[in-house]
Design an enzyme around this catalytic site. Structure first.
Site, PDB file in Angstrom:
ATOM      1  N   ARG A   2       2.335  27.972   4.702  1.00 33.82           N
ATOM      2  CA  ARG A   2       2.129  27.792   3.264  1.00 33.82           C
ATOM      3  C   ARG A   2       3.339  27.128   2.605  1.00 33.82           C
ATOM      4  O   ARG A   2       3.239  26.677   1.470  1.00 33.82           O
ATOM      5  CB  ARG A   2       1.882  29.153   2.609  1.00 33.82           C
ATOM      6  CG  ARG A   2       0.669  29.863   3.185  1.00 33.82           C
ATOM      7  CD  ARG A   2       0.587  31.270   2.654  1.00 33.82           C
ATOM      8  NE  ARG A   2       0.361  31.266   1.234  1.00 33.82           N
ATOM      9  CZ  ARG A   2      -0.822  31.242   0.659  1.00 33.82           C
ATOM     10  NH1 ARG A   2      -1.897  31.225   1.405  1.00 33.82           N
ATOM     11  NH2 ARG A   2      -0.944  31.236  -0.646  1.00 33.82           N
TER      12      ARG A   2
ATOM     13  N   TRP B 199       9.068  30.807  -2.176  1.00 34.66           N
ATOM     14  CA  TRP B 199       9.164  29.397  -2.580  1.00 34.66           C
ATOM     15  C   TRP B 199       9.801  29.448  -3.957  1.00 34.66           C
ATOM     16  O   TRP B 199       9.213  29.973  -4.907  1.00 34.66           O
ATOM     17  CB  TRP B 199       7.763  28.786  -2.633  1.00 34.66           C
ATOM     18  CG  TRP B 199       7.702  27.407  -3.199  1.00 34.66           C
ATOM     19  CD1 TRP B 199       7.702  27.056  -4.516  1.00 34.66           C
ATOM     20  CD2 TRP B 199       7.600  26.179  -2.477  1.00 34.66           C
ATOM     21  NE1 TRP B 199       7.609  25.707  -4.652  1.00 34.66           N
ATOM     22  CE2 TRP B 199       7.547  25.137  -3.414  1.00 34.66           C
ATOM     23  CE3 TRP B 199       7.539  25.858  -1.117  1.00 34.66           C
ATOM     24  CZ2 TRP B 199       7.441  23.800  -3.060  1.00 34.66           C
ATOM     25  CZ3 TRP B 199       7.426  24.530  -0.764  1.00 34.66           C
ATOM     26  CH2 TRP B 199       7.377  23.521  -1.718  1.00 34.66           C
TER      27      TRP B 199
ATOM     28  N   ASN C 230       4.383  37.334  -5.565  1.00 32.71           N
ATOM     29  CA  ASN C 230       3.960  35.928  -5.650  1.00 32.71           C
ATOM     30  C   ASN C 230       3.520  35.691  -7.087  1.00 32.71           C
ATOM     31  O   ASN C 230       2.878  36.553  -7.687  1.00 32.71           O
ATOM     32  CB  ASN C 230       2.748  35.666  -4.756  1.00 32.71           C
ATOM     33  CG  ASN C 230       3.082  35.777  -3.279  1.00 32.71           C
ATOM     34  OD1 ASN C 230       4.245  35.908  -2.919  1.00 32.71           O
ATOM     35  ND2 ASN C 230       2.062  35.715  -2.450  1.00 32.71           N
ATOM     36  N   GLY C 231       3.818  34.518  -7.616  1.00 32.97           N
ATOM     37  CA  GLY C 231       3.405  34.210  -8.986  1.00 32.97           C
ATOM     38  C   GLY C 231       4.605  34.045  -9.891  1.00 32.97           C
ATOM     39  O   GLY C 231       5.739  33.922  -9.421  1.00 32.97           O
TER      40      GLY C 231
ATOM     41  N   GLU D 244      -6.940   8.342  -0.240  1.00 33.63           N
ATOM     42  CA  GLU D 244      -6.633   9.442   0.683  1.00 33.63           C
ATOM     43  C   GLU D 244      -5.811   8.941   1.876  1.00 33.63           C
ATOM     44  O   GLU D 244      -4.912   9.636   2.355  1.00 33.63           O
ATOM     45  CB  GLU D 244      -7.943  10.115   1.133  1.00 33.63           C
ATOM     46  CG  GLU D 244      -7.810  11.195   2.174  1.00 33.63           C
ATOM     47  CD  GLU D 244      -6.932  12.386   1.774  1.00 33.63           C
ATOM     48  OE1 GLU D 244      -6.480  12.458   0.627  1.00 33.63           O
ATOM     49  OE2 GLU D 244      -6.681  13.215   2.661  1.00 33.63           O
TER      50      GLU D 244
ATOM     51  N   LYS E 178      -2.174  10.437   2.858  1.00 27.10           N
ATOM     52  CA  LYS E 178      -1.834  11.012   4.177  1.00 27.10           C
ATOM     53  C   LYS E 178      -0.566  10.361   4.707  1.00 27.10           C
ATOM     54  O   LYS E 178       0.325  11.037   5.205  1.00 27.10           O
ATOM     55  CB  LYS E 178      -2.965  10.797   5.195  1.00 27.10           C
ATOM     56  CG  LYS E 178      -4.186  11.650   5.066  1.00 27.10           C
ATOM     57  CD  LYS E 178      -4.016  13.082   5.479  1.00 27.10           C
ATOM     58  CE  LYS E 178      -3.542  13.967   4.375  1.00 27.10           C
ATOM     59  NZ  LYS E 178      -4.440  14.298   3.289  1.00 27.10           N
TER      60      LYS E 178
ATOM     61  N   GLU F 196       2.610  11.481   2.656  1.00 27.69           N
ATOM     62  CA  GLU F 196       3.063  12.873   2.718  1.00 27.69           C
ATOM     63  C   GLU F 196       3.568  13.289   4.093  1.00 27.69           C
ATOM     64  O   GLU F 196       4.487  14.102   4.174  1.00 27.69           O
ATOM     65  CB  GLU F 196       2.031  13.852   2.154  1.00 27.69           C
ATOM     66  CG  GLU F 196       0.769  14.002   2.927  1.00 27.69           C
ATOM     67  CD  GLU F 196      -0.253  14.879   2.225  1.00 27.69           C
ATOM     68  OE1 GLU F 196       0.119  15.791   1.481  1.00 27.69           O
ATOM     69  OE2 GLU F 196      -1.450  14.648   2.445  1.00 27.69           O
TER      70      GLU F 196
ATOM     71  N   HIS G 120      -4.348  -8.800  -9.638  1.00 27.59           N
ATOM     72  CA  HIS G 120      -3.898  -8.548 -11.009  1.00 27.59           C
ATOM     73  C   HIS G 120      -2.471  -8.011 -11.046  1.00 27.59           C
ATOM     74  O   HIS G 120      -2.060  -7.464 -12.074  1.00 27.59           O
ATOM     75  CB  HIS G 120      -4.858  -7.587 -11.719  1.00 27.59           C
ATOM     76  CG  HIS G 120      -6.234  -8.160 -11.887  1.00 27.59           C
ATOM     77  ND1 HIS G 120      -6.497  -9.262 -12.662  1.00 27.59           N
ATOM     78  CD2 HIS G 120      -7.426  -7.806 -11.339  1.00 27.59           C
ATOM     79  CE1 HIS G 120      -7.783  -9.559 -12.599  1.00 27.59           C
ATOM     80  NE2 HIS G 120      -8.373  -8.686 -11.799  1.00 27.59           N
TER      81      HIS G 120
ATOM     82  N   LYS H 121       1.392  24.396   1.289  1.00 28.17           N
ATOM     83  CA  LYS H 121      -0.050  24.336   1.563  1.00 28.17           C
ATOM     84  C   LYS H 121      -0.868  24.738   0.350  1.00 28.17           C
ATOM     85  O   LYS H 121      -1.900  24.169   0.081  1.00 28.17           O
ATOM     86  CB  LYS H 121      -0.389  25.239   2.750  1.00 28.17           C
ATOM     87  CG  LYS H 121      -1.846  25.188   3.165  1.00 28.17           C
ATOM     88  CD  LYS H 121      -2.225  23.815   3.677  1.00 28.17           C
ATOM     89  CE  LYS H 121      -3.684  23.660   4.000  1.00 28.17           C
ATOM     90  NZ  LYS H 121      -4.068  22.234   4.053  1.00 28.17           N
TER      91      LYS H 121
HETATM   92  C1  F6R Z   1      -2.861  16.580   0.560  1.00 30.31           C
HETATM   93  C2  F6R Z   1      -2.962  17.930   0.126  1.00 30.31           C
HETATM   94  C3  F6R Z   1      -2.847  18.231  -1.339  1.00 30.31           C
HETATM   95  C4  F6R Z   1      -3.971  19.208  -1.723  1.00 30.31           C
HETATM   96  C5  F6R Z   1      -3.806  19.668  -3.175  1.00 30.31           C
HETATM   97  C6  F6R Z   1      -4.928  20.584  -3.613  1.00 30.31           C
HETATM   98  O1  F6R Z   1      -2.974  16.466   1.946  1.00 30.31           O
HETATM   99  O2  F6R Z   1      -3.150  18.797   0.913  1.00 30.31           O
HETATM  100  O3  F6R Z   1      -2.896  17.095  -2.116  1.00 30.31           O
HETATM  101  O4  F6R Z   1      -5.190  18.559  -1.534  1.00 30.31           O
HETATM  102  O5  F6R Z   1      -2.579  20.336  -3.323  1.00 30.31           O
HETATM  103  O6  F6R Z   1      -5.011  21.691  -2.766  1.00 30.31           O
HETATM  104  P1  F6R Z   1      -6.305  22.591  -2.718  1.00 30.31           P
HETATM  105  O7  F6R Z   1      -7.391  21.783  -2.109  1.00 30.31           O
HETATM  106  O8  F6R Z   1      -5.912  23.765  -1.884  1.00 30.31           O
HETATM  107  O9  F6R Z   1      -6.632  22.960  -4.132  1.00 30.31           O
END
Ligand code: F6R
Length: 605
Positions: free
Chosen positions: A27, A73, A99-100, A480, A484, A487, A503, A600
């Site tokens: 995560r 985090w 958490n939070g 997308e 990928k 990141e 443009h 994550k």
């Molecule tokens: C890209 C990625 C992020 C998530 C975004 C939303 O590979 O993983 O851009 O797509 O943080 O996450 P979820 O889908 O968990 O709301």
């Protein structure tokens, strides 16, 4: 982002706590820590850095049949040993992991300070430990309730007290907490990933709910001490679902999972008799579906890009106006909420704070929200009025892959269902069903081309920047693909509609800036060829993702995908781009599964 683990039982819980933390590493985190209670003494060990380092430096005396642990985090205060969780009160009796974000932490810190309490960390969490230690009440749960009544913000917490060595008290408000029921032992976590090696019997707490957890069971109640009646349910996940098998990276395993994952998304949802899709979680009658005038899709990052592709599927198949918007922007721009619009929230983790905030904003203004979510029992799955699960299996690697393609598959099912209660004929319904059923084998065909994709990735990995272009259905695929690459390989990449190159961005085309062009053999092919020619004429290197070679001299490399029904093309076109990013990242020696600065599940704004 942050992760919580807890154990109460008859054996030493610390090995479980450390193993649980390792399972939550995916995560994203910057520090970790453990607290254990033995013979009425609380011992804490925590440090900035990896879980493994915390485990290796753990003093032998940190053991006990009760404990809590955390991966942090940083939000309030930088990553450091002292800011890591667990946090304790001044006497070192109460320990809290959280958490939070506690929004009134500054006020509470000032209040505690005025009462003579010395806070040692910069965190919002530490205030909770002091508030609980100072609260009145005979039982730990009374003191936790009293403390939480002073708190504003989002939390998932686990609390232990050396003076009450048989229980953990947990609470949830906007950040998940799940209990795992064992045999004479109980587990606590913020994510089922930490539990499934030990039990499949789980209880997801609701927002506003607390639980007292002892070795023999649990009791759930609300902030005003009303008991809630929760029973454990079985999760269909096992330890194997979280294993990366023989693969070096979870990301590669999850790319390879896609035939089975898409199959899982389709399972039991295709209805040949009426040439439609069945989505049990939709909970809308044909009459209600016919009264929908628009569809608005909300999500963040890749989930938002999947939403763009989803909106196109709905417009083209169901002939309903549809669009997608980043949930993070939508919630703050005072959007006009229309009760005749179906709002759809997309989230793999189901915990993204921005998406959850958008859901609550839409609901507050009186419209309903459908969730398209992967993680069962997650906050967005619980908050939405109805929902369709992806059934993609857990996605562990930070970068999304199988959740992206499975979300597109869910949108194809939703579009088919919406279309068939409106104007889509049975012939088109059957055509789409056949296209959907063919997807798993077609994905296998693409995976078989991996060696070639890896060679092409080797050729673009040295670039400092890349363009991804596509038109109409190809555009979300390009977005997308660029996402990928940047990141996980850290190569700068930007996506443009192919029509927009001339443009402005065309000025950047040189032989060292590769362009990846999504050029399916559809009605846009000729127009796409024009864009490719513009790039080729300036000496730009071109990689085409296509159904065949797009034209003599037009592409240096071609990544082939099998033909599908045109509406479904984006699902297959995305897969070579996942492999391309993966192999570029491997060639560059990147931390593929845990790219720098990313988490994550993004549970903070
Ligand atoms: C890209 C990625 C992020 C998530 C975004 C939303 O590979 O993983 O851009 O797509 O943080 O996450 P979820 O889908 O968990 O709301």
């Amino acid at each position: 982002m942050c992760g919580i683990v807890g154990y109460v039982g008859k054996q030493d819980g610390v090995p479980f706590l450390l193993e649980g933390l390792q399972r939550l590493e995916y995560r994203g985190y910057d520090s970790a820590g453990v607290a254990a209670v033995k013979n009425g003494t609380l011992r804490v060990h925590k440090a900035e850095g990896r879980v493994r380092a915390v485990a290796e430096s753990l003093p032998k005396r940190v053991t006990g049949t009760l404990g809590i642990a955390h991966t942090r985090w940083a939000t309030h205060g930088p990553p450091s040993d002292v800011n890591s969780h667990p946090h304790c009160d001044t006497e070192g009796r109460v320990a809290v992991v959280h958490n939070g974000i506690i929004e009134n932490a500054v006020i509470l810190r000032d209040m505690l300070h005025a009462e003579g309490v010395e806070l040692v960390s910069d965190t919002d969490t530490e205030v909770l430990a002091h508030l609980i230690a100072r609260a009145e009440g005979d039982e730990l749960d009374d003191r936790v309730r009293a403390a939480l009544q002073q708190v504003e913000g989002a939390y998932g917490i686990a609390v232990c007290d050396a003076g009450v060595p048989d229980r953990i008290v947990v609470a949830r408000n906007g950040s998940p907490v799940v209990l795992g029921v064992g045999n004479g032992e109980m587990f606590v976590a913020s994510d089922v990933a930490a539990l499934v090696r030990h039990t499949q019997q789980v209880v997801f707490l609701e927002d506003g709910e607390l639980a007292t957890v002892t070795a023999d069971g649990f009791r759930t109640f609300t902030l005003d001490a009303q008991f809630t009646n929760k029973v454990a349910t079985a999760v269909e996940l096992s330890d194997d679902d979280y294993s990366r098998g023989l693969h070096t990276h979870y990301l590669r395993k999850e790319i390879g999972d896609q035939p089975e994952a898409v199959h899982g998304t389709l399972r039991g949802r295709l209805d040949h008799r009426f040439a439609t899709a069945r989505l049990g979680g939709l909970e809308l009658s044909a009459r209600e579906l016919r009264s929908i005038r628009r569809v608005k899709i909300l999500g963040c990052g890749s989930a938002y890009y999947a939403g763009i592709a989803g909106a196109q599927l709905i417009e083209s198949i169901a002939r309903l106006p549809a669009d997608a918007e980043p949930a993070s922007e939508f919630r703050y721009r005072a959007p006009v909420i229309d009760p005749e619009t179906l709002y759809v929230a997309v989230s793999q983790s189901g915990e993204t704070a921005d998406t959850l905030g958008a859901v609550l904003e839409v609901q507050r203004k009186g419209a309903r929200v459908l969730g398209v979510v992967n993680a069962v029992g997650s906050s967005i799955a619980s908050a939405t009025d109805s929902g369709v699960y992806l059934h993609a299996g857990p996605e562990v690697s930070v970068a999304s892959t199988k959740a992206f393609t499975c979300t597109l598959t869910v949108f194809a099912l939703l579009a088919l269902h919406l279309g068939r209660v409106r104007d889509l004929g049975p012939g088109d319904g059957e055509r789409l069903i056949a296209g959907l059923e063919a997807l798993p084998d077609q994905i296998d065909e693409i995976l078989a081309t991996e060696e070639h994709v890896a060679e092409v990735a080797g050729r673009i990995a040295g670039a400092t920047s890349a363009f991804f272009i596509g038109r109409v259905r190809g555009f979300p695929v390009a977005l997308e693909g660029a996402q990928k690459l940047k990141e996980i390989s850290y190569v700068h990449a930007e996506a443009y509609p192919a029509s927009e190159l001339k443009h402005g961005p065309l000025a950047l085309i040189t032989p060292t800036l590769p362009t990846v062009a999504v050029v399916p053999d559809d009605e846009m092919l000729d127009k796409n060829r024009n864009a490719l020619q513009q790039v080729a004429a300036r000496g730009g290197r071109l990689v085409a993702v296509a159904h065949g070679h797009p034209g003599e001299g037009l592409a240096d490399d071609v990544l082939l995908v099998p033909r599908s029904e045109p509406e479904l093309d984006p699902i297959l076109l995305s897969i070579p781009l996942q492999l391309l990013a993966y192999h570029a990242a491997v060639a560059l020696g990147r931390d593929v599964d845990q790219p720098r600065n990313l988490a994550k599940s993004v549970t903070v704004e």
